[in-house]
Design an enzyme around this catalytic site. Structure first.
Site, PDB file in Angstrom:
ATOM      1  N   ALA A 111      51.730  50.662  25.021  1.00 53.97           N
ATOM      2  CA  ALA A 111      51.554  51.749  24.050  1.00 53.97           C
ATOM      3  C   ALA A 111      52.886  52.413  23.704  1.00 53.97           C
ATOM      4  CB  ALA A 111      50.580  52.797  24.600  1.00 53.97           C
ATOM      5  N   ASN A 123      46.211  56.617  31.586  1.00 54.87           N
ATOM      6  CA  ASN A 123      45.353  57.627  32.206  1.00 54.87           C
ATOM      7  C   ASN A 123      46.093  58.432  33.270  1.00 54.87           C
ATOM      8  OD1 ASN A 123      43.311  56.529  30.659  1.00 54.87           O
ATOM      9  ND2 ASN A 123      42.371  55.405  32.335  1.00 54.87           N
ATOM     10  N   ASP A 136      41.657  41.460  26.975  1.00 56.85           N
ATOM     11  CA  ASP A 136      41.004  42.262  28.010  1.00 56.85           C
ATOM     12  C   ASP A 136      40.447  41.338  29.090  1.00 56.85           C
ATOM     13  OD1 ASP A 136      39.219  44.466  29.186  1.00 56.85           O
ATOM     14  OD2 ASP A 136      40.033  45.482  27.426  1.00 56.85           O
ATOM     15  N   SER A 195      41.232  53.570  27.614  1.00 54.34           N
ATOM     16  CA  SER A 195      40.667  52.254  27.268  1.00 54.34           C
ATOM     17  C   SER A 195      39.596  52.368  26.201  1.00 54.34           C
ATOM     18  CB  SER A 195      40.018  51.601  28.498  1.00 54.34           C
ATOM     19  OG  SER A 195      40.944  50.877  29.253  1.00 54.34           O
ATOM     20  N   HIS A 231      34.572  45.545  31.461  1.00 49.27           N
ATOM     21  CA  HIS A 231      35.480  46.389  30.680  1.00 49.27           C
ATOM     22  C   HIS A 231      35.695  45.862  29.254  1.00 49.27           C
ATOM     23  CE1 HIS A 231      39.442  48.052  29.456  1.00 49.27           C
ATOM     24  NE2 HIS A 231      39.092  49.103  30.183  1.00 49.27           N
TER      25      HIS A 231
END
Length: 339
Positions: free
Chosen positions: A233, A220, A99, A285, A128
């Site tokens: 993913a 998203n 990240d 996230s 984040h």
């Protein structure tokens, strides 16, 4: 190779990153007998949807909190992590958060890490990564406790202060995780647009074969991407996690598509932030690190499970959400009470 100065070297993967002159053709390099493949170093972005200012509790929040002990956040109760804690809190399991880094925080214990952008500090300069880390591993101060508070937490800083970066830094991060024998990797980001990266797929497949469980946020894009979830993913080796809200519905922003494995809370999630503070954020996230923590709880109870067995067990225990399709929720809402 002669005349090329790499900006990134990954000897274990026999991979280099280098700048090409746009005025000169690159195909002769691709045809070189020692070159297997040439691909663009594509951009990556975090799966943050929204920041929330502190607000009074809505009726939905009060309803959601009704059965939750006051010292825990709604999302931890919703995945029933606290019901697994008498048996396991994730001890001795190595979890890497790839990240923006992880900031020093009184509620986080960081075991180590690496900066794969330019070397140097793995401290978070965006926020984040620290937020994601807290969802998995916050120790319980200030009413904020992660799903698996006793894991060994590692910061892999591969994204910059704006929450973006390049796939080469992610690949280097996964390579570091393989070499340092991580058990779980959390990836709360996706490739920008519909780009693909064979090199990223290859290194993730390598990590999977080494027994590392890889958890990734679905994206998203809501219903925009025609039934597509973001890479990584979308890779079969990763566990793809969708986002749910306080009403146990998949959020409007959560990407839909085949390949979703599980859903977990991803709206209005309060977790650790920069300067020892806390922040409430939304996005897939935020849903992925719930699952990464769940994986750690399972592995600390049942050592030696393969990534496929981990995925199978968590999916078999999930709670199907009646109002949502499989392309929205996968097997259902993550449930950790029977670990």
């Amino acid at each position: 190779m002669k005349g090329i100065k790499p900006y990134k070297r990954m000897p274990a993967l026999r991979t280099i990153g280098c700048h090409f002159d746009k005025r000169r053709p690159w195909k002769p390099i691709a045809r070189h007998p020692e070159v297997k493949r040439v691909e663009s170093d594509v951009r990556i972005r975090v799966h943050l949807f929204k920041k929330h200012k502190a607000a009074g509790r809505s009726k939905t929040t009060v309803h959601a909190m009704a059965a939750c002990p006051p010292e825990l956040t709604w999302n931890i109760c919703r995945v029933k992590a606290h019901e697994a804690w008498p048996r396991t809190t994730g001890g001795k399991i190595k979890v890497a958060i790839i990240d923006t880094g992880i900031a020093a925080h009184p509620n986080l214990q960081i075991a180590g890490g690496v900066n794969t952008i330019r070397g140097g500090s793995y401290a978070d300069d965006n926020g984040h990564g620290t937020h994601v880390a807290g969802i998995t591993a916050a120790r319980g101060l200030d009413g904020i406790k992660g799903v698996a508070p006793d894991v060994e937490l590692y910061a892999v800083k591969a994204l910059d202060s704006r929450g973006g970066g390049f796939v080469s830094s992610i690949i280097a991060g996964v390579d570091w995780c393989i070499r340092n024998k991580m058990d779980v990797i959390n990836m709360s980001f996706g490739l920008v647009g519909s780009t693909v990266s064979r090199a990223l797929r290859d290194v993730i497949a390598k990590a999977y074969k080494q027994g590392i469980v890889i958890v990734a946020s679905a994206g998203n894009s809501g219903t925009e991407d025609n039934g597509m979830i973001d890479a990584p993913a979308s890779f079969p080796e990763t566990m793809a996690i969708a986002a749910t809200d306080m009403s146990d519905k998949v959020t409007g922003f959560s990407s839909r598509g085949s390949g979703i494995d599980l859903a977990a809370p991803g709206e209005q999630i309060k977790s650790t932030w920069l300067n020892g503070g806390y922040m409430t954020l939304s996005g897939t996230s935020m849903s992925a690190p719930h699952a990464a923590g769940g994986v750690a709880l399972l592995l600390s109870k049942q050592a030696g499970l393969s990534p496929a067995q981990v995925s199978e067990q968590l999916k078999s225990r999930a709670m199907p959400l009646p109002s949502e399709s499989e392309n929205e929720q996968g097997a259902g809402l993550l449930q950790l009470d029977r670990i």
